[in-house]
Design a protein around this motif. Structure first.
Motif, PDB file in Angstrom:
ATOM      1  N   TYR B   6     -36.495  33.508  26.514  1.00  7.86           N
ATOM      2  CA  TYR B   6     -36.832  32.174  26.013  1.00  7.86           C
ATOM      3  C   TYR B   6     -35.601  31.279  25.826  1.00  7.86           C
ATOM      4  O   TYR B   6     -35.730  30.084  25.613  1.00  7.86           O
ATOM      5  N   ILE B   9     -35.262  28.153  27.824  1.00  6.81           N
ATOM      6  CA  ILE B   9     -36.226  27.118  27.427  1.00  6.81           C
ATOM      7  C   ILE B   9     -35.583  26.196  26.397  1.00  6.81           C
ATOM      8  O   ILE B   9     -35.733  24.965  26.463  1.00  6.81           O
ATOM      9  N   ILE B 205     -43.567  23.059  30.280  1.00  8.34           N
ATOM     10  CA  ILE B 205     -42.917  24.166  29.570  1.00  8.34           C
ATOM     11  C   ILE B 205     -43.950  25.208  29.133  1.00  8.34           C
ATOM     12  O   ILE B 205     -43.710  26.415  29.241  1.00  8.34           O
ATOM     13  N   LEU B 209     -43.769  28.970  30.305  1.00 11.60           N
ATOM     14  CA  LEU B 209     -43.792  30.101  29.373  1.00 11.60           C
ATOM     15  C   LEU B 209     -44.858  31.118  29.780  1.00 11.60           C
ATOM     16  O   LEU B 209     -44.617  32.325  29.787  1.00 11.60           O
TER      17      LEU B 209
END
Lengths: 254, 359
Positions: B6, B9, B205, B209
């Motif tokens: 993550y 991100i 996003i 994910l």
């Protein structure tokens, strides 16, 4: 009830009877070898068992249930794992990931739990990784866990494929020429390994050309020639069977 | 677990805020419009990345799914149901609160389907269609699969081009904004430009994910296994037809979702969105991005679409993507940003010893 019963199995390609009315059985826990000259139908027979090709006639009873006509993945789920004559790894995945794929049917997280990275899948993933590393350790290839499968040496690739098949925790393991391309030393290691696998309670059916390996490890041997089963027995019986000697050494002219 | 995945991100979010701030302070917020559109196209492309790069199945029909996602809400939210008010279906929909009443430019009463139900219908329809198409088509491999999906894309294109309901060659315009939540609306208003930039990238996003988690999961591993060797994947007990279908449906729904949002953002859609050239463009960008590299495909998706939308390729727009595809296939069939490259670099530095390659 036998562990695996092959009854009157038949497969032809065009006019060629690749497997012609072959019957034999495997007992649980034995190591059985399938031998015969090139083109005898050994690999075809293996492919019939694993569902990669469909038989024209005959039955395969595995653990009390007929399995002919099932798809390969269904047969794998019944407890039959295999390796391939020309190694079929997932080339762009690491050795460890290859083995982890072998845990697929022993785990269950799906699209949603995976895409959501749900907490219960963490434990499952950790279990898959642990078990896979354990099997790589068992095969002596743990040090190559992070290497991409395509860049492993030939012998290591065979070992990864073997570990991957074991990851299914099968009842029956089909090995298609596991010693092909191995040197004498590696073949001796393989013999030990196959015995160790059997001692884990896995029944083994192998196709092999290396006679010293076959005679060394097999409890019994089936001989195929031109698609027909011509002999079956323990290694000593097979070595002394005149018909087998004839197909391997040719007609005695004298 | 696996939270390290993550971290990029977080950098992405920081970068997006930075870009927005810079454009605001330099008076160049017009760039946000193309970035927003590029984000929606990137959503199609990352979804296609799952199918092509990970599961190893090509689709030359994804513009078709995108167009279905765009055209269905466009038609439903602009088609006037007022004359049909007496019909039981319209009354039922109205009673269920799925319709919105309003007035057109000339003060006439109009009745349209609300964007939410039409969005959901578009996604369900796309999923269903992908399922029905994918079931037989995914039995094919390589070139044959490419041809079959190309056929599907062509049919969708011709249908939208021919049907008066979908505006034929003109497409559909005056598609209303999509009120997602109270205060959050997908629309092309100048005033809502910054807001929509964040909506588009927020959606992207979330999609990213979803895909990042998926490819790191058991199912993602099975997808990659199918890519590597379908026969071996089968021998592992992987239900390969089912998984290929799942990847196909997921990527189709990603395309349709992008179609829904972009159509509301642009306020319309035309048949060129369904054209085969668009499908080829998506495939080309997945290839440039590195096939099985979600981040590479993501960045290439944003960059190349942004450049295209800014008109940087001029009249050679479609040709550029064709050339890109040819070059990639010739010189780097595994994509530019592939793992191989990393490994080769590690080998040069002597980190990994080269091993004999077989097969």
């Amino acid at each position: 009830m036998s562990f695996l019963a092959i009854q009157h199995l038949h497969k032809s390609f065009g006019g060629l009877h690749a497997v012609n009315d072959v019957s034999f059985a495997l007992a649980a826990g034995e190591i059985k070898a399938l031998i015969g000259p090139n083109g005898a139908g050994k690999t075809t027979l293996l492919n019939l068992l694993s569902g990669n090709i469909l038989p024209d006639a005959g039955e395969v009873i595995f653990l009390g249930k007929p399995i002919q006509g099932l798809k390969p993945f269904q047969i794998a789920r019944r407890g039959m794992a295999r390796t391939f004559q020309n190694i079929k790894l997932f080339p762009e995945m690491t050795a460890l990931e290859n083995v982890m794929v072998g845990r697929h049917m022993r785990s269950r997280s799906g699209v949603w739990s995976g895409a959501g990275n749900l907490p219960w899948t963490w434990k499952e993933e950790a279990g898959i990784r642990r078990k896979s590393l354990e099997l790589m350790e068992f095969m002596g290839i743990a040090e190559h866990a992070g290497t991409e499968a395509a860049s492993l040496a030939f012998g290591q690739q065979r070992a990864v494929e073997f570990a991957r098949a074991l990851a299914l925790e099968p009842d029956l393991l089909l090995l298609d020429e596991p010693a092909a391309g191995l040197n004498i030393y590696e073949t001796a290691e393989l013999a030990k390994l196959i015995r160790k696998v059997r001692d884990r309670g896995i029944t083994i059916l192998l196709v092999e050309h290396d006679m010293s390996l076959v005679m060394d490890i097999s409890d019994s041997i089936v001989v195929l020639s031109f698609g027909r089963r011509i002999a079956e027995g323990n290694p000593l019986e097979i070595q002394n069977n005149p018909e087998v000697i004839q197909i391997y050494l040719g007609e005695d002219d004298a | 677990m696996g939270f390290a995945r993550y971290i990029p991100i977080a950098f992405l979010v920081a970068g997006l805020v930075l870009v927005q701030q810079v454009t605001q302070h330099t008076g160049t917020t017009f760039y946000l419009t193309q970035l927003t559109m590029a984000a929606y196209y990137a959503l199609v492309i990352t979804g296609l990345c799952l199918l092509m790069g990970y599961a190893g199945q090509i689709s030359l029909g994804h513009a078709g799914f995108f167009a279905i996602g765009g055209y269905i809400p466009a038609a439903l939210t602009t088609y006037n149901l007022e004359p049909l008010r007496e019909k039981w279906l319209v009354q039922t929909l109205d009673a269920a609160g799925l319709l919105t009443a309003g007035q057109d430019l000339y003060g006439q009463q109009v009745l349209h389907v609300h964007p939410w139900p039409s969005c959901i219908l578009a996604l369900l329809l796309t999923a269903g269609l992908a399922f029905v198409i994918g079931m037989p088509v995914l039995k094919l491999k390589g070139h044959y699969l490419a041809m079959a999906t190309l056929g599907f894309g062509t049919i969708v294109y011709r249908v939208f081009l021919a049907m008066p309901l979908f505006g034929e060659a003109d497409g559909i315009s005056a598609v209303p904004p999509f009120p997602l939540l109270p205060g959050v609306t997908v629309s092309g208003d100048f005033a809502a430009r910054t807001e929509n930039y964040y909506i588009a990238f927020g959606l992207l996003i979330v999609g990213l994910l979803f895909l990042i988690n998926l490819v790191h999961s058991r199912i993602g591993r099975a997808f990659r296994a199918i890519h590597g060797s379908e026969e071996a994947a089968n021998a592992m007990g992987i239900n390969t037809p089912r998984l290929k279908l799942q990847a196909f449906v997921i990527s189709a729904v990603f395309a349709a979702l992008a179609g829904v949002f972009l159509t509301h953002y642009n306020g319309g859609i035309g048949p060129s969105e369904a054209s085969v050239m668009k499908s080829i463009r998506y495939v080309a960008i997945v290839a440039v991005g590195g096939m099985a590299s979600l981040w590479g495909v993501f960045f290439m998706g944003i960059l190349l679409n942004f450049m295209s939308l800014r008109g940087m390729f001029g009249t050679y727009d479609d040709a550029v993507f064709g050339v890109i595809l040819i070059l990639i296939m010739l010189f780097a069939p595994n994509g530019l940003l592939r793992l191989h490259l990393w490994q080769r670099m590690r080998r040069w530095r002597g980190v990994d010893k080269p091993k004999s390659r077989t097969e």
